[in-house]
Design an enzyme around this catalytic site. Structure first.
Site, PDB file in Angstrom:
ATOM      1  N   ASP A   1       0.848  -1.202   0.000  1.00  0.00           N
ATOM      2  CA  ASP A   1       0.000   0.000   0.000  1.00  0.00           C
ATOM      3  C   ASP A   1       0.881   1.251   0.000  1.00  0.00           C
ATOM      4  O   ASP A   1       1.986   1.238   0.541  1.00  0.00           O
ATOM      5  CB  ASP A   1      -0.899   0.016   1.246  1.00  0.00           C
ATOM      6  CG  ASP A   1      -2.211   0.740   1.003  1.00  0.00           C
ATOM      7  OD1 ASP A   1      -3.270   0.082   1.012  1.00  0.00           O
ATOM      8  OD2 ASP A   1      -2.192   1.979   0.788  1.00  0.00           O
TER       9      ASP A   1
ATOM     10  N   TYR B   1     -11.807   7.433 -12.827  1.00  0.00           N
ATOM     11  CA  TYR B   1     -12.034   6.170 -12.118  1.00  0.00           C
ATOM     12  C   TYR B   1     -12.686   5.147 -13.048  1.00  0.00           C
ATOM     13  O   TYR B   1     -12.168   4.048 -13.243  1.00  0.00           O
ATOM     14  CB  TYR B   1     -12.920   6.442 -10.907  1.00  0.00           C
ATOM     15  CG  TYR B   1     -13.188   5.244 -10.028  1.00  0.00           C
ATOM     16  CD1 TYR B   1     -12.205   4.726  -9.191  1.00  0.00           C
ATOM     17  CD2 TYR B   1     -14.448   4.640 -10.008  1.00  0.00           C
ATOM     18  CE1 TYR B   1     -12.468   3.632  -8.365  1.00  0.00           C
ATOM     19  CE2 TYR B   1     -14.715   3.556  -9.183  1.00  0.00           C
ATOM     20  CZ  TYR B   1     -13.721   3.059  -8.365  1.00  0.00           C
ATOM     21  OH  TYR B   1     -13.985   1.983  -7.546  1.00  0.00           O
TER      22      TYR B   1
ATOM     23  N   ARG C   1     -17.880   8.809   1.151  1.00  0.00           N
ATOM     24  CA  ARG C   1     -18.936   7.944   0.604  1.00  0.00           C
ATOM     25  C   ARG C   1     -20.177   8.054   1.467  1.00  0.00           C
ATOM     26  O   ARG C   1     -20.126   8.444   2.634  1.00  0.00           O
ATOM     27  CB  ARG C   1     -18.431   6.502   0.491  1.00  0.00           C
ATOM     28  CG  ARG C   1     -17.575   6.338  -0.745  1.00  0.00           C
ATOM     29  CD  ARG C   1     -17.085   4.934  -0.924  1.00  0.00           C
ATOM     30  NE  ARG C   1     -15.880   4.665  -0.151  1.00  0.00           N
ATOM     31  CZ  ARG C   1     -15.125   3.586  -0.319  1.00  0.00           C
ATOM     32  NH1 ARG C   1     -15.440   2.698  -1.223  1.00  0.00           N
ATOM     33  NH2 ARG C   1     -14.049   3.409   0.409  1.00  0.00           N
TER      34      ARG C   1
ATOM     35  N   THR D   1     -19.986  -0.996  -1.387  1.00  0.00           N
ATOM     36  CA  THR D   1     -19.703  -1.830  -0.222  1.00  0.00           C
ATOM     37  C   THR D   1     -19.420  -0.932   0.981  1.00  0.00           C
ATOM     38  O   THR D   1     -18.812   0.119   0.836  1.00  0.00           O
ATOM     39  CB  THR D   1     -18.500  -2.738  -0.523  1.00  0.00           C
ATOM     40  OG1 THR D   1     -18.798  -3.483  -1.697  1.00  0.00           O
ATOM     41  CG2 THR D   1     -18.210  -3.699   0.618  1.00  0.00           C
TER      42      THR D   1
HETATM   43  P1  NAD Z   1      -9.855   2.355  -0.097  1.00  0.00           P
HETATM   44  O1  NAD Z   1      -9.598   3.713  -0.625  1.00  0.00           O
HETATM   45  O2  NAD Z   1     -10.171   2.206   1.350  1.00  0.00           O
HETATM   46  O3  NAD Z   1      -8.654   1.368  -0.421  1.00  0.00           O
HETATM   47  C1  NAD Z   1      -7.803   1.539  -1.526  1.00  0.00           C
HETATM   48  C2  NAD Z   1      -6.373   1.254  -1.052  1.00  0.00           C
HETATM   49  O4  NAD Z   1      -5.479   1.385  -2.173  1.00  0.00           O
HETATM   50  C3  NAD Z   1      -5.897   2.254   0.011  1.00  0.00           C
HETATM   51  O5  NAD Z   1      -5.296   1.572   1.068  1.00  0.00           O
HETATM   52  C4  NAD Z   1      -4.915   3.138  -0.740  1.00  0.00           C
HETATM   53  O6  NAD Z   1      -3.931   3.709   0.088  1.00  0.00           O
HETATM   54  C5  NAD Z   1      -4.349   2.159  -1.745  1.00  0.00           C
HETATM   55  N1  NAD Z   1      -3.784   2.803  -2.930  1.00  0.00           N
HETATM   56  C6  NAD Z   1      -4.334   3.800  -3.688  1.00  0.00           C
HETATM   57  N2  NAD Z   1      -3.515   4.137  -4.678  1.00  0.00           N
HETATM   58  C7  NAD Z   1      -2.414   3.325  -4.579  1.00  0.00           C
HETATM   59  C8  NAD Z   1      -1.218   3.200  -5.318  1.00  0.00           C
HETATM   60  N3  NAD Z   1      -0.950   3.981  -6.380  1.00  0.00           N
HETATM   61  N4  NAD Z   1      -0.296   2.275  -4.906  1.00  0.00           N
HETATM   62  C9  NAD Z   1      -0.524   1.490  -3.820  1.00  0.00           C
HETATM   63  N5  NAD Z   1      -1.659   1.578  -3.084  1.00  0.00           N
HETATM   64  C10 NAD Z   1      -2.587   2.491  -3.465  1.00  0.00           C
HETATM   65  O7  NAD Z   1     -11.043   1.754  -0.990  1.00  0.00           O
HETATM   66  P2  NAD Z   1     -11.815   0.359  -0.871  1.00  0.00           P
HETATM   67  O8  NAD Z   1     -13.248   0.677  -0.714  1.00  0.00           O
HETATM   68  O9  NAD Z   1     -11.157  -0.516   0.099  1.00  0.00           O
HETATM   69  O10 NAD Z   1     -11.634  -0.220  -2.344  1.00  0.00           O
HETATM   70  C11 NAD Z   1     -10.722  -1.256  -2.636  1.00  0.00           C
HETATM   71  C12 NAD Z   1     -10.852  -1.628  -4.107  1.00  0.00           C
HETATM   72  O11 NAD Z   1     -12.171  -2.090  -4.391  1.00  0.00           O
HETATM   73  C13 NAD Z   1     -10.575  -0.470  -5.057  1.00  0.00           C
HETATM   74  O12 NAD Z   1      -9.859  -0.956  -6.177  1.00  0.00           O
HETATM   75  C14 NAD Z   1     -11.953  -0.048  -5.472  1.00  0.00           C
HETATM   76  O13 NAD Z   1     -11.957   0.546  -6.752  1.00  0.00           O
HETATM   77  C15 NAD Z   1     -12.705  -1.353  -5.460  1.00  0.00           C
HETATM   78  N6  NAD Z   1     -14.134  -1.121  -5.266  1.00  0.00           N
HETATM   79  C16 NAD Z   1     -14.617  -0.755  -4.040  1.00  0.00           C
HETATM   80  C17 NAD Z   1     -15.972  -0.492  -3.898  1.00  0.00           C
HETATM   81  C18 NAD Z   1     -16.570  -0.084  -2.575  1.00  0.00           C
HETATM   82  O14 NAD Z   1     -17.750   0.218  -2.518  1.00  0.00           O
HETATM   83  N7  NAD Z   1     -15.826  -0.092  -1.485  1.00  0.00           N
HETATM   84  C19 NAD Z   1     -16.829  -0.597  -5.006  1.00  0.00           C
HETATM   85  C20 NAD Z   1     -16.286  -0.948  -6.228  1.00  0.00           C
HETATM   86  C21 NAD Z   1     -14.949  -1.222  -6.353  1.00  0.00           C
HETATM   87  N1  UDP Z   2     -24.370  11.010  -1.510  1.00  0.00           N
HETATM   88  C1  UDP Z   2     -25.189  11.830  -0.744  1.00  0.00           C
HETATM   89  N2  UDP Z   2     -24.652  12.435   0.351  1.00  0.00           N
HETATM   90  C2  UDP Z   2     -23.361  12.250   0.738  1.00  0.00           C
HETATM   91  C3  UDP Z   2     -22.530  11.387  -0.035  1.00  0.00           C
HETATM   92  C4  UDP Z   2     -23.072  10.790  -1.167  1.00  0.00           C
HETATM   93  O1  UDP Z   2     -26.369  12.017  -1.056  1.00  0.00           O
HETATM   94  O2  UDP Z   2     -22.958  12.826   1.762  1.00  0.00           O
HETATM   95  C5  UDP Z   2     -24.964  10.334  -2.682  1.00  0.00           C
HETATM   96  C6  UDP Z   2     -24.152  10.470  -3.972  1.00  0.00           C
HETATM   97  O3  UDP Z   2     -24.506  11.648  -4.663  1.00  0.00           O
HETATM   98  C7  UDP Z   2     -24.576   9.208  -4.710  1.00  0.00           C
HETATM   99  C8  UDP Z   2     -24.808   8.188  -3.598  1.00  0.00           C
HETATM  100  O4  UDP Z   2     -24.989   8.951  -2.409  1.00  0.00           O
HETATM  101  O5  UDP Z   2     -25.786   9.416  -5.391  1.00  0.00           O
HETATM  102  C9  UDP Z   2     -23.640   7.222  -3.394  1.00  0.00           C
HETATM  103  O6  UDP Z   2     -22.453   7.979  -3.287  1.00  0.00           O
HETATM  104  P1  UDP Z   2     -21.038   7.335  -2.971  1.00  0.00           P
HETATM  105  O7  UDP Z   2     -20.032   8.413  -3.086  1.00  0.00           O
HETATM  106  O8  UDP Z   2     -21.107   6.564  -1.699  1.00  0.00           O
HETATM  107  O9  UDP Z   2     -20.821   6.231  -4.115  1.00  0.00           O
HETATM  108  P2  UDP Z   2     -21.035   6.188  -5.700  1.00  0.00           P
HETATM  109  O10 UDP Z   2     -21.738   7.433  -6.160  1.00  0.00           O
HETATM  110  O11 UDP Z   2     -19.674   6.054  -6.263  1.00  0.00           O
HETATM  111  O12 UDP Z   2     -21.900   4.998  -5.888  1.00  0.00           O
END
Ligand code: NAD
Ligand code: UDP
Length: 312
Positions: free
Chosen positions: A34, A146, A187, A176
């Site tokens: 990380d 993204y 989020r 998630t």
């Molecule tokens: P998070 O931001 O908590 O975790 C991402 C991790 O990646 C962090 O620890 C960050 O420091 C590390 N990181 C970022 N850029 C880096 C780099 N250049 N080199 C090394 N490490 C780096 O987010 P998360 O929710 O734990 O998400 C994890 C993965 O799951 C991500 O790839 C995200 O796109 C994917 N994902 C998550 C969700 C969700 O809802 N949580 C949904 C869809 C996809």
């Molecule tokens: N959102 C909101 N209030 C907040 C943060 C997010 O209403 O304080 C809304 C945002 O506009 C989106 C939804 O909640 O419609 C989910 O946002 P999030 O950033 O969690 O994830 P993503 O849009 O990437 O699904």
């Protein structure tokens, strides 16, 4: 049981820390990589005493050499606030990170799983989203760094598989939530819980009629493990999410009720390109992985509220 050596990029993040913990509990050796952009040592500090856990500060945009059996590629900021902070870096992380990790997987013949996202569907015109839907993404919008980064990463994975026989697995993760989300992550679940616990206004962007389908982190980790263990011919992409769909207004009301909060709901402008609806079709995951989520939103929110209550 065979003890595998597993690399988790982004392992100090929200999802990554739960995955590292699960892999260690299953008896494997874990290398957590990380750069701490959005991850924190606090998320994995409880794992540091385990002799089978190793922590490495590294950025996936730079090449990395190691010998492991499996790679979970999670490194990438996931919250819109964080991935838009430095859009160029976000796309580099997805694309160069994928190239570096796929090159590594190719050299050491490791199996590699990509944490892709429901964002590849953009603001979807097909509902619920099936894996065969190509998506509706604005390539020059606020979310493009993204969405397009993750789409390009999927393309790289598929082509390393076709051209170089790299054993790949692609999962498309839907929203998630759970313990260890960063309180300032931006989020919706973490924002609403922190606001409710602190008696601040609950900030709904737009009218709150947009929908999301929220998955508890333990269900996601189970899906990741099953996908990695699935037959080699099944590469995905496969949706991993909870089909329970809620409006953002319903989520706000549920959080207020579960926290007994006196917070008021206020409305703020809807960010551009904010998807109006999102719900996974999970028939493929059910069929190929025998997987479906187990934890309903209310139950997962109670656990998550307990976590935030303990840290703020
Ligand atoms: P998070 O931001 O908590 O975790 C991402 C991790 O990646 C962090 O620890 C960050 O420091 C590390 N990181 C970022 N850029 C880096 C780099 N250049 N080199 C090394 N490490 C780096 O987010 P998360 O929710 O734990 O998400 C994890 C993965 O799951 C991500 O790839 C995200 O796109 C994917 N994902 C998550 C969700 C969700 O809802 N949580 C949904 C869809 C996809
Ligand atoms: N959102 C909101 N209030 C907040 C943060 C997010 O209403 O304080 C809304 C945002 O506009 C989106 C939804 O909640 O419609 C989910 O946002 P999030 O950033 O969690 O994830 P993503 O849009 O990437 O699904």
């Amino acid at each position: 049981m065979i003890r595998k050596k597993v690399l988790v990029t982004g392992g100090a993040g929200f999802v990554g820390s739960h995955l590292c913990e699960r892999l260690l509990n299953d008896g494997h050796e874990v290398v957590c990589l990380d750069n701490y952009f959005t991850g924190q040592k606090r998320n994995i500090v409880h794992l540091l005493d385990n002799p089978y856990f190793e922590l490495i500060r590294h950025d996936v945009t730079m090449p990395f050499f190691i010998e492991v059996d499996e790679i979970y590629n999670l490194a990438c900021p996931a919250s819109p606030v964080h991935y838009q902070y430095n859009a160029i870096k976000t796309i580099k992380t997805s694309v160069m990170g994928a190239i570096n990790m796929l090159g590594l997987a190719k050299r050491i013949r490791a199996k590699i799983l990509q944490a892709s996202t429901s964002e590849v569907y953009g603001d979807p015109l097909v509902h619920p989203q099936v894996e065969t839907y190509w998506g509706h993404v604005n390539p020059i919008g606020e979310r493009a760094c993204y969405d397009e980064g993750k789409r390009a990463a999927e393309t790289l994975f598929v082509n390393y598989h076709k051209q170089n026989n790299v054993r790949i697995k692609i999962i498309r993760i839907f929203n998630t939530y759970g313990p260890r989300m960063h309180p300032n992550d931006g989020r919706v679940v973490s924002n609403f819980i922190v606001q409710a616990l602190q008696g601040q206004d609950i900030t709904i962007y737009g009218d709150g009629s947009q929908t999301r389908s929220f998955q508890y982190v333990d269900d996601l980790v189970e899906g990741m493990i099953r996908m990695m263990a699935s037959g080699e011919e099944f590469t995905g992409p496969v949706n991993i999410g909870n089909p329970g769909e809620f409006t953002i207004l319903q989520l706000a009301e549920m959080v207020i009720r579960l926290t007994n909060s006196k917070s008021k709901i206020i409305h703020m402008p809807l960010p551009s390109d904010d998807p109006m609806q999102r719900q996974p079709n999970i028939e493929l995951a059910k069929k190929e992985l025998g997987w479906s989520p187990k934890i309903p939103l209310e139950e997962g929110l109670v656990k998550t509220i307990g976590y935030f209550d303990s840290i703020i």
